[in-house]
Design a protein around this motif. Sequence first.
Motif, PDB file in Angstrom:
ATOM      1  N   THR A   8       0.745  -1.005   0.377  1.00 41.77           N
ATOM      2  CA  THR A   8      -0.031   0.238  -0.142  1.00 41.77           C
ATOM      3  C   THR A   8       1.426   1.139  -0.026  1.00 41.77           C
ATOM      4  O   THR A   8       1.957   1.167   1.335  1.00 41.77           O
ATOM      5  CB  THR A   8      -0.696   0.169   0.805  1.00 41.77           C
ATOM      6  OG1 THR A   8      -1.400  -1.123   0.788  1.00 41.77           O
ATOM      7  CG2 THR A   8      -1.683   1.352   1.260  1.00 41.77           C
ATOM      8  N   GLY A  12      -3.475   2.993   5.925  1.00 36.34           N
ATOM      9  CA  GLY A  12      -4.577   3.286   5.764  1.00 36.34           C
ATOM     10  C   GLY A  12      -4.594   4.247   6.853  1.00 36.34           C
ATOM     11  O   GLY A  12      -5.405   4.689   7.889  1.00 36.34           O
ATOM     12  N   ASP A  42      -1.319   0.667  -5.583  1.00 33.39           N
ATOM     13  CA  ASP A  42      -1.720   1.100  -5.310  1.00 33.39           C
ATOM     14  C   ASP A  42      -2.331   3.149  -5.309  1.00 33.39           C
ATOM     15  O   ASP A  42      -2.677   3.876  -4.418  1.00 33.39           O
ATOM     16  CB  ASP A  42      -2.322   1.138  -4.046  1.00 33.39           C
ATOM     17  CG  ASP A  42      -2.911   1.616  -2.866  1.00 33.39           C
ATOM     18  OD1 ASP A  42      -4.467   1.331  -3.469  1.00 33.39           O
ATOM     19  OD2 ASP A  42      -2.616   2.175  -1.644  1.00 33.39           O
ATOM     20  N   HIS A  73     -15.907   5.164  -6.964  1.00 33.79           N
ATOM     21  CA  HIS A  73     -14.480   4.622  -5.673  1.00 33.79           C
ATOM     22  C   HIS A  73     -14.740   5.384  -5.153  1.00 33.79           C
ATOM     23  O   HIS A  73     -14.977   6.748  -5.556  1.00 33.79           O
ATOM     24  CB  HIS A  73     -13.914   4.361  -7.261  1.00 33.79           C
ATOM     25  CG  HIS A  73     -13.348   2.828  -7.547  1.00 33.79           C
ATOM     26  ND1 HIS A  73     -13.426   2.426  -8.629  1.00 33.79           N
ATOM     27  CD2 HIS A  73     -12.712   1.612  -7.513  1.00 33.79           C
ATOM     28  CE1 HIS A  73     -13.873   1.972  -9.025  1.00 33.79           C
ATOM     29  NE2 HIS A  73     -12.903   1.262  -8.810  1.00 33.79           N
ATOM     30  N   ALA A  75     -10.862   7.446  -1.882  1.00 39.08           N
ATOM     31  CA  ALA A  75      -9.725   6.628  -2.341  1.00 39.08           C
ATOM     32  C   ALA A  75      -9.122   8.970  -1.499  1.00 39.08           C
ATOM     33  O   ALA A  75      -9.912   9.625  -1.925  1.00 39.08           O
ATOM     34  CB  ALA A  75      -9.316   7.071  -3.003  1.00 39.08           C
ATOM     35  N   ASN A  94      -5.210   4.010  -1.042  1.00 40.61           N
ATOM     36  CA  ASN A  94      -6.519   3.962   0.013  1.00 40.61           C
ATOM     37  C   ASN A  94      -7.676   4.085  -1.423  1.00 40.61           C
ATOM     38  O   ASN A  94      -8.679   4.529  -0.926  1.00 40.61           O
ATOM     39  CB  ASN A  94      -5.627   4.567   0.975  1.00 40.61           C
ATOM     40  CG  ASN A  94      -5.124   4.584   1.685  1.00 40.61           C
ATOM     41  OD1 ASN A  94      -4.393   5.238   2.362  1.00 40.61           O
ATOM     42  ND2 ASN A  94      -3.992   3.249   0.934  1.00 40.61           N
ATOM     43  N   HIS A  95      -7.715   3.027  -2.181  1.00 37.28           N
ATOM     44  CA  HIS A  95      -8.763   3.478  -3.303  1.00 37.28           C
ATOM     45  C   HIS A  95      -9.639   2.303  -2.822  1.00 37.28           C
ATOM     46  O   HIS A  95      -9.692   0.759  -1.958  1.00 37.28           O
ATOM     47  CB  HIS A  95      -8.522   2.946  -4.844  1.00 37.28           C
ATOM     48  CG  HIS A  95      -7.804   3.375  -4.865  1.00 37.28           C
ATOM     49  ND1 HIS A  95      -6.745   3.921  -5.033  1.00 37.28           N
ATOM     50  CD2 HIS A  95      -7.949   4.657  -6.283  1.00 37.28           C
ATOM     51  CE1 HIS A  95      -6.230   4.535  -5.583  1.00 37.28           C
ATOM     52  NE2 HIS A  95      -6.978   5.185  -6.307  1.00 37.28           N
ATOM     53  N   LYS A  96     -10.577   2.539  -2.759  1.00 41.44           N
ATOM     54  CA  LYS A  96     -11.796   2.060  -2.076  1.00 41.44           C
ATOM     55  C   LYS A  96     -12.888   1.580  -3.063  1.00 41.44           C
ATOM     56  O   LYS A  96     -13.960   2.878  -3.674  1.00 41.44           O
ATOM     57  CB  LYS A  96     -12.382   2.299  -0.695  1.00 41.44           C
ATOM     58  CG  LYS A  96     -11.509   2.421   0.168  1.00 41.44           C
ATOM     59  CD  LYS A  96     -11.232   1.804   0.759  1.00 41.44           C
ATOM     60  CE  LYS A  96      -9.966   1.261   1.783  1.00 41.44           C
ATOM     61  NZ  LYS A  96      -9.326  -0.094   2.503  1.00 41.44           N
ATOM     62  N   GLU A  97     -13.090   0.764  -3.337  1.00 42.55           N
ATOM     63  CA  GLU A  97     -14.658   0.080  -4.521  1.00 42.55           C
ATOM     64  C   GLU A  97     -15.718   0.078  -3.660  1.00 42.55           C
ATOM     65  O   GLU A  97     -15.799  -0.596  -2.621  1.00 42.55           O
ATOM     66  CB  GLU A  97     -14.140  -0.614  -5.276  1.00 42.55           C
ATOM     67  CG  GLU A  97     -15.149  -1.027  -6.714  1.00 42.55           C
ATOM     68  CD  GLU A  97     -14.635  -2.580  -6.792  1.00 42.55           C
ATOM     69  OE1 GLU A  97     -15.260  -2.650  -8.430  1.00 42.55           O
ATOM     70  OE2 GLU A  97     -13.667  -2.560  -7.052  1.00 42.55           O
ATOM     71  N   ILE A 150     -17.818   4.626   4.579  1.00 46.18           N
ATOM     72  CA  ILE A 150     -16.823   4.284   3.596  1.00 46.18           C
ATOM     73  C   ILE A 150     -16.295   5.591   3.411  1.00 46.18           C
ATOM     74  O   ILE A 150     -14.300   4.985   3.847  1.00 46.18           O
ATOM     75  CB  ILE A 150     -17.066   3.572   2.831  1.00 46.18           C
ATOM     76  CG1 ILE A 150     -17.433   1.400   1.941  1.00 46.18           C
ATOM     77  CG2 ILE A 150     -15.900   3.420   1.377  1.00 46.18           C
ATOM     78  CD1 ILE A 150     -17.734   1.217   1.047  1.00 46.18           C
ATOM     79  N   LYS A 153     -14.618   6.388   6.821  1.00 46.82           N
ATOM     80  CA  LYS A 153     -13.521   5.614   7.648  1.00 46.82           C
ATOM     81  C   LYS A 153     -11.637   5.980   6.625  1.00 46.82           C
ATOM     82  O   LYS A 153     -10.690   5.743   7.282  1.00 46.82           O
ATOM     83  CB  LYS A 153     -13.137   4.242   6.813  1.00 46.82           C
ATOM     84  CG  LYS A 153     -14.439   3.761   7.964  1.00 46.82           C
ATOM     85  CD  LYS A 153     -14.715   2.155   8.336  1.00 46.82           C
ATOM     86  CE  LYS A 153     -15.070   0.974   8.453  1.00 46.82           C
ATOM     87  NZ  LYS A 153     -15.604  -0.707   8.440  1.00 46.82           N
ATOM     88  N   LEU A 154     -11.954   6.565   5.843  1.00 47.81           N
ATOM     89  CA  LEU A 154     -10.708   7.329   5.050  1.00 47.81           C
ATOM     90  C   LEU A 154     -10.147   8.714   6.087  1.00 47.81           C
ATOM     91  O   LEU A 154      -9.162   9.198   5.630  1.00 47.81           O
ATOM     92  CB  LEU A 154     -10.832   7.807   3.082  1.00 47.81           C
ATOM     93  CG  LEU A 154     -11.491   5.951   2.491  1.00 47.81           C
ATOM     94  CD1 LEU A 154     -11.445   6.826   1.649  1.00 47.81           C
ATOM     95  CD2 LEU A 154      -9.989   5.573   2.820  1.00 47.81           C
TER      96      LEU A 154
END
Length: 475
Positions: A8, A12, A42, A73, A75, A94-97, A150, A153-154
């Motif tokens: 990563t 995160g 990443d 997405h 990030a 720190n991508h989140k789909e 989601i 949380k980032l």
Amino acid sequence: MPPPRPFTYLDGRQRWPAEQGYFLFVSRERFQALEDGRRVTDLCSQSIGELPAGAKRKPMICFSGSKKGEITHIARAEVRYGAESGRDRLDMWNHKELPHALRISAIKKELTGPQAWRAAKALDGGPCSPAAFMVVMDALKKADPKVFKIADKLIDRRPPPGDPEPTASRQNWAYQRDAVITALEIARLPKELFRSPTQLPEGKRPPKSVFDSDKEMKSIEDILVLRDAAIRDPDWQFVTEQLYPAKTFENGATKLTVVLANKLELEKQLGVDLIYVNETLNAVAFVQYKMLRGRDGEDGYRPDGQLDVEIARMDAAAKMLAACGVDDSCDGYRFGTDPFFLKFCKKLLTHNDQGHVPGYYLPLSYWRKLVATPQARGNRGGLIVYPETFGRRHFTPSAFIDMIARGWAGTTTLQTNVLVPYLAEIMRGKTGVVLAVETTQSGDEAPEEQPELVERKFVPPKPRHPGRKRKVIQL
């Protein structure tokens, strides 16, 4: 299913107090290119329009998609550098789909408040100001709680850890680390070659040096090989007699050997000096570290008996060097005759900061004059200096490094030739020092065998006053 990412880009768990956002919509082909890139490291980047200066280098959350009007997405993102002329580069990691595509229209329906119009404009693509970002997050929470969770949380708004208390062990760790980085930059080697944590690692067994966790640290046998390959001057043979950790950094034709000349635990060390030996320009420079008290050095530094001992040691070396005579060569020219410097550090590096310990470099000869002035006296007449005492009369780390690297300061070539015995005495002493030896390699020249140690005599240049007996210095 995409292959697992090997690492990563940024952890995160790193603090990320994002208060602004960016909505990025690109073509399907470009989006696929970004996907391919981030699967490797990443990290992916996209050229965007120029942002206001206040929005650059600030944590943000990026909402992206390959179809305008839909987000797929989320990030972490930041604009650190420029891209093309008149544009900026948006870095994302720190991508989140998302479990499903979220339509922008669903968010717009929940926008409320006086900043709703700014938020609606940002949702169509582009930067989202802090005020509008708050409105967007409130609307996102109502439109789709799962997607909001989601994104939330980032964001990590935990308060930063407090500044480390400058204990003796932490100071010595910082000094060692700073000395190695300084030596790398003087030798014009990338400081990224040296990876060491900013803070002293916690544990039952404190490390003895910044090289303890380095698997490439040289043992005594390795130093012997290193001497044969790179250090051709037989006067440096005393290095091979030491059981000290060492590490070699190489970049092209330049090889830098750093020796940490103390095996005592950090708590028992009295301080760390940097001795930089520039074999390329035949100059040696000394740096003694001292810590200013207070959060940012505001409580100043009071000279103590330890500094007197260290200055006496420098004076002993200066007395020996004075017998070398005047070096009239171009290679031996220096701005001044003082190769000794003091570095007064403002504070230890905090959090994940990298680079040098912030501070001020002063020549020892200037320090002697400064302590004799009223500016170096406190309200009760005691000797004490503060950051403002130095004013503009000091060298910054970058200025100091450039000056030493180009041979404008340090010992002359004549002094360097007779300095090695003194360095050998320090290496065998009890005070922690850092010795850095820079050599320039030549692919066509490689010594087949170690030169024999022979007795040498150094004869100073012709004296200016005929009739006086010349001094012969025995090595």
